[in-house]
Design an enzyme around this catalytic site. Sequence first.
Site, PDB file in Angstrom:
ATOM      1  N   ASP A 137     -28.614 -67.883  11.000  1.00 45.78           N
ATOM      2  CA  ASP A 137     -29.244 -68.861  11.886  1.00 45.78           C
ATOM      3  C   ASP A 137     -28.790 -70.264  11.508  1.00 45.78           C
ATOM      4  OD1 ASP A 137     -30.621 -66.630  12.702  1.00 45.78           O
ATOM      5  OD2 ASP A 137     -32.412 -67.113  11.537  1.00 45.78           O
ATOM      6  N   THR A 138     -28.812 -71.158  12.478  1.00 41.76           N
ATOM      7  CA  THR A 138     -28.406 -72.543  12.217  1.00 41.76           C
ATOM      8  C   THR A 138     -29.222 -73.152  11.078  1.00 41.76           C
ATOM      9  OG1 THR A 138     -27.866 -72.777  14.561  1.00 41.76           O
ATOM     10  CG2 THR A 138     -28.046 -74.803  13.284  1.00 41.76           C
TER      11      THR A 138
END
Length: 272
Positions: A137-138
């Site tokens: 995930d970012t």
Amino acid sequence: MSNPFKTSRQPLRDPDFYDEDYTDERDTTEVPDGERLQKVLAQAGVASRRACEEMIGDGRVTVDGQTVRRFGARVDPAKQVIHVDGKRIPTSSETVYYALNKPIGVVSTMDDPDGRPCLNDYVQDLAPRLFHVGRLDTETEGLLLLTNDGELAHRLTHPSYGVQKKYWAKVPGPIPRDLHKVLRKGVELEDGLAKVDEFRVVQEHGQQALVEVVLHEGRKHIVRRMLEVVGHRVIDLARIEFGPVKLGRLKPGTIRTLTVQEIGELYAAVGL
């Protein structure tokens, strides 16, 4: 009289000791214009050329599944599969394998149409057509593998091979003593049941805790969603291991080449 030693026929065998269809095992690995096996092993980083010769002599090296003991054996490193002590050796000069500590805020793609920081910012000078093995995930940092070995990348991300990933998550505490049992049994998410392989509390301090989660599936936001559904919303999350590869002291935003041993263990983990 013809020379009895110059024949391609099988020698006569005592039928009391050999089956009717017995044939000698032939070494079919030789590539006449190939590279010397000990040189290929040394260039792959296995050991010095002299030490590689000893490994060959000790029967520790196989080429395409056959044990090769000849010091002058010639092979094609781009096409043949070589194992040392049962572990595959990366012999093609064109394949590369890297570990990146992805920082928070970096998108797990090679290109981002919105102009956000992405993986290509870290690897653009290393090799063409790199694959990132899975995603993070970012807002998740930690270990991400990159390679141009498409078959290995595919297998590492396919759930049927069960390659485990280990995460550390900072969450609100305290942690119930039986939470590990709940998570191992499985919790129901909107896209089905999700289970951890392992769970433990690394440390608790005040109203926060650091927990370790090990699982082999890679559904989107899986760690965050599992912990949130049991009442522990993730504050910070980092992946610290991918199969046999460990993040170690690799700093955020830095990259390193995987060792020969790590690559061999990744191959072994997915049956290559």
